[in-house]
Structures are given as C-alpha cells and as structure tokens.
Design a protein around this motif. Structure first.
Motif, PDB file in Angstrom:
ATOM      1  N   LEU A  50     -14.183   5.313  -2.689  1.00 54.74           N
ATOM      2  CA  LEU A  50     -12.806   5.607  -2.417  1.00 54.74           C
ATOM      3  C   LEU A  50     -11.760   6.058  -3.342  1.00 54.74           C
ATOM      4  N   SER A  51     -10.893   6.691  -2.810  1.00 48.39           N
ATOM      5  CA  SER A  51      -9.772   7.351  -3.991  1.00 48.39           C
ATOM      6  C   SER A  51      -8.822   6.403  -4.294  1.00 48.39           C
ATOM      7  N   GLY A  52      -8.906   5.449  -3.261  1.00 52.02           N
ATOM      8  CA  GLY A  52      -7.762   4.321  -3.439  1.00 52.02           C
ATOM      9  C   GLY A  52      -8.116   3.265  -2.777  1.00 52.02           C
ATOM     10  N   LYS A  53      -8.014   1.962  -3.188  1.00 53.24           N
ATOM     11  CA  LYS A  53      -8.096   0.693  -2.024  1.00 53.24           C
ATOM     12  C   LYS A  53      -7.259   0.228  -1.396  1.00 53.24           C
ATOM     13  N   GLU A  54      -5.904   0.924  -1.426  1.00 52.70           N
ATOM     14  CA  GLU A  54      -4.795   0.407  -0.545  1.00 52.70           C
ATOM     15  C   GLU A  54      -3.949   1.636  -0.378  1.00 52.70           C
ATOM     16  N   LYS A  55      -3.260   1.658   0.913  1.00 54.47           N
ATOM     17  CA  LYS A  55      -2.475   2.664   1.182  1.00 54.47           C
ATOM     18  C   LYS A  55      -1.205   2.122   1.984  1.00 54.47           C
ATOM     19  N   THR A  56      -0.016   2.626   1.728  1.00 55.51           N
ATOM     20  CA  THR A  56       1.087   1.933   2.358  1.00 55.51           C
ATOM     21  C   THR A  56       1.778   3.073   3.279  1.00 55.51           C
ATOM     22  N   PHE A  57       2.174   2.629   4.448  1.00 54.43           N
ATOM     23  CA  PHE A  57       2.691   3.378   5.615  1.00 54.43           C
ATOM     24  C   PHE A  57       3.896   2.820   5.816  1.00 54.43           C
ATOM     25  N   THR A  58       4.860   3.701   6.567  1.00 61.28           N
ATOM     26  CA  THR A  58       6.243   3.453   6.995  1.00 61.28           C
ATOM     27  C   THR A  58       5.892   3.450   8.347  1.00 61.28           C
ATOM     28  N   ALA A  59       6.424   2.249   9.199  1.00 59.18           N
ATOM     29  CA  ALA A  59       6.349   2.175  10.655  1.00 59.18           C
ATOM     30  C   ALA A  59       7.497   2.959  11.167  1.00 59.18           C
ATOM     31  N   GLU A  60       7.042   3.774  12.105  1.00 55.08           N
ATOM     32  CA  GLU A  60       8.128   4.793  12.791  1.00 55.08           C
ATOM     33  C   GLU A  60       7.498   4.921  14.455  1.00 55.08           C
ATOM     34  N   LYS A  61       8.788   5.262  15.112  1.00 55.18           N
ATOM     35  CA  LYS A  61       8.362   5.588  16.561  1.00 55.18           C
ATOM     36  C   LYS A  61       7.732   4.473  17.202  1.00 55.18           C
ATOM     37  N   LEU A  62       8.328   3.416  16.920  1.00 56.88           N
ATOM     38  CA  LEU A  62       8.003   1.809  17.727  1.00 56.88           C
ATOM     39  C   LEU A  62       8.740   1.741  18.736  1.00 56.88           C
ATOM     40  N   ASN A  63       8.474   0.932  19.913  1.00 59.26           N
ATOM     41  CA  ASN A  63       9.357   0.739  20.778  1.00 59.26           C
ATOM     42  C   ASN A  63      10.004  -0.588  20.233  1.00 59.26           C
ATOM     43  N   VAL A  64      11.194  -1.020  20.719  1.00 55.99           N
ATOM     44  CA  VAL A  64      11.865  -2.084  20.124  1.00 55.99           C
ATOM     45  C   VAL A  64      12.413  -2.788  21.049  1.00 55.99           C
ATOM     46  N   LEU A  65      12.913  -4.358  20.955  1.00 53.17           N
ATOM     47  CA  LEU A  65      13.581  -4.986  22.015  1.00 53.17           C
ATOM     48  C   LEU A  65      15.079  -4.866  21.537  1.00 53.17           C
TER      49      LEU A  65
END
Length: 217
Positions: A50-65
């Motif tokens: 593995l090049s890394g054991k974790e990765k952080t993503f930013t949530a986007e384009k989600l439907n919302v209430l």
C-alpha cells in the motif's frame, strides 16, 4: 480481483476497511477511509503493498433534506398551495365530525367551509426526514354550531408534504417527495388559532431530539 497472467486465472479477495463517519454525511464533510491490518497482510501475500493506509475524501454532490421553506422553489410551493387548499376542503367536508366536532357523532344538515387561505408554512426537519406543513385558515359553520347560538368560526388546518429532498444544486427532486394521501396523518386540524398549531409542531420537534429544527414563515 487479481489476474494471473500465466494461466488467466482469477481470484477475488475481500479487503477490509473502515470509515470514520458513515451516517448523517453532508456536502463538505471530511471522511477518512482506513485499511485494516488484516487487509494489508492479504495484499502482501500477493506481493502488493500500500502507498498509504488511509485516505481522506470530501463529500460532494449528495442529495440533502431541506431545512428551510425558502429552499423549495416558489413555483412548486404555489402549485402545492392551490392544489391542497382544494384537497383539504374536500377531505374536511367528508370527515366533518372528526375535524369540527372533535370526533363526536353530531348530526349536521348543512356544512360550510369557505375562504380556505394559506396562512403560513412550516418545515419540521429531523436527522433523517422532514415534513413541510402548508397551514390554511378557513371559515366554517354548520347547523349544529348555529343552533348552539354559535356563529361561523375561523379555524386552522395543516396539510403535510413529506420528504423534501434537494439535489447537490439545491433543486427539488420531485420523485422523492411524498405527497399527501387521503389520511388523517396528512390532514391535521382543526385548531382554534395558529399559536396552538405551532405549539404542536414545536412539541413534535422537541420530542424528535436536539437535531430537529422548525422553520416557520
């Protein structure tokens, strides 16, 4: 799935991972995916690292209430307002004793419900659901009220439109909306005044928990 180039055989292995947040995710939230130690060992058995054991993503384009009445476009609100003023009148007239005489078996010959007018709108939003209440005032009377030395009354009713979902651009997703059915859960009343009706909405939000909000306009 890994491919053995020599004999074109295939083998599928499951890689375990975890997310630091998996519920209540909103656009802009940071989500970290972590590979567990067992998964790292499995990959090593195949000569992979593995090049890394974790990765952080930013949530986007989600439907919302929706949480504010203003998030529903004016054209849709106007269409609902007109449609459910008529539906409300029809439903109340068909269930008159339930609404006007608190369910008591009162015999009436004449029933009048006029001047059905939008008085306000309220959006109750909880963690995983929401409800838009279209609140109407109406003038009602019947012969039982008049025989009791009463006069016509102005009462208040609410029609519930549920699951107001917006796409990532803030536009209403019409197919997700649960429009009122012919049931007492979606047609509420009658209330003597707006204060009483709003009090019930605020109480329901309080019962739902700290995540619940009420937007009244």
């Amino acid at each position: 799935t890994f491919t053995n180039v020599a004999d074109q055989s295939y083998e599928t292995v499951k890689i375990g991972y975890s997310l630091d947040k998996s519920e209540g995710i909103q656009n802009g939230d940071k989500i970290t995916l972590s590979i567990n130690a067992e998964a790292e060992k499995i990959l090593m058995d195949y000569g992979l690292s593995l090049s890394g054991k974790e990765k952080t993503f930013t949530a986007e384009k989600l439907n919302v209430l929706a949480q504010k009445v203003s998030q529903v476009d004016k054209a849709t609100l106007a269409a609902w307002t007109g449609t459910y003023a008529k539906e409300l009148r029809t439903y109340v007239l068909a269930n008159w004793a339930q609404f006007i005489h608190e369910g008591n078996n009162v015999t009436t010959v004449s029933k009048v419900m006029d001047k059905v007018t939008l008085a306000q709108k309220a959006l109750v939003s909880e963690k995983d659901k929401n409800t838009l209440y279209l609140i109407y005032s109406a003038t009602v009377s019947d012969d039982a009220i008049l025989l009791d030395s009463g006069t016509e009354q102005t009462l208040y009713f609410a029609v519930a439109v549920r699951n107001i979902v917006l796409d990532s651009d803030g536009k209403l997703i019409a197919g997700e909306v649960k429009l009122p059915s012919k049931s007492s859960e979606d047609y509420l009343g009658a209330y003597a005044d707006l204060e009483e009706l709003n009090g019930d909405l605020l109480d329901s939000a309080a019962i739902a928990g700290s995540d619940a909000t009420v937007d009244i306009v």
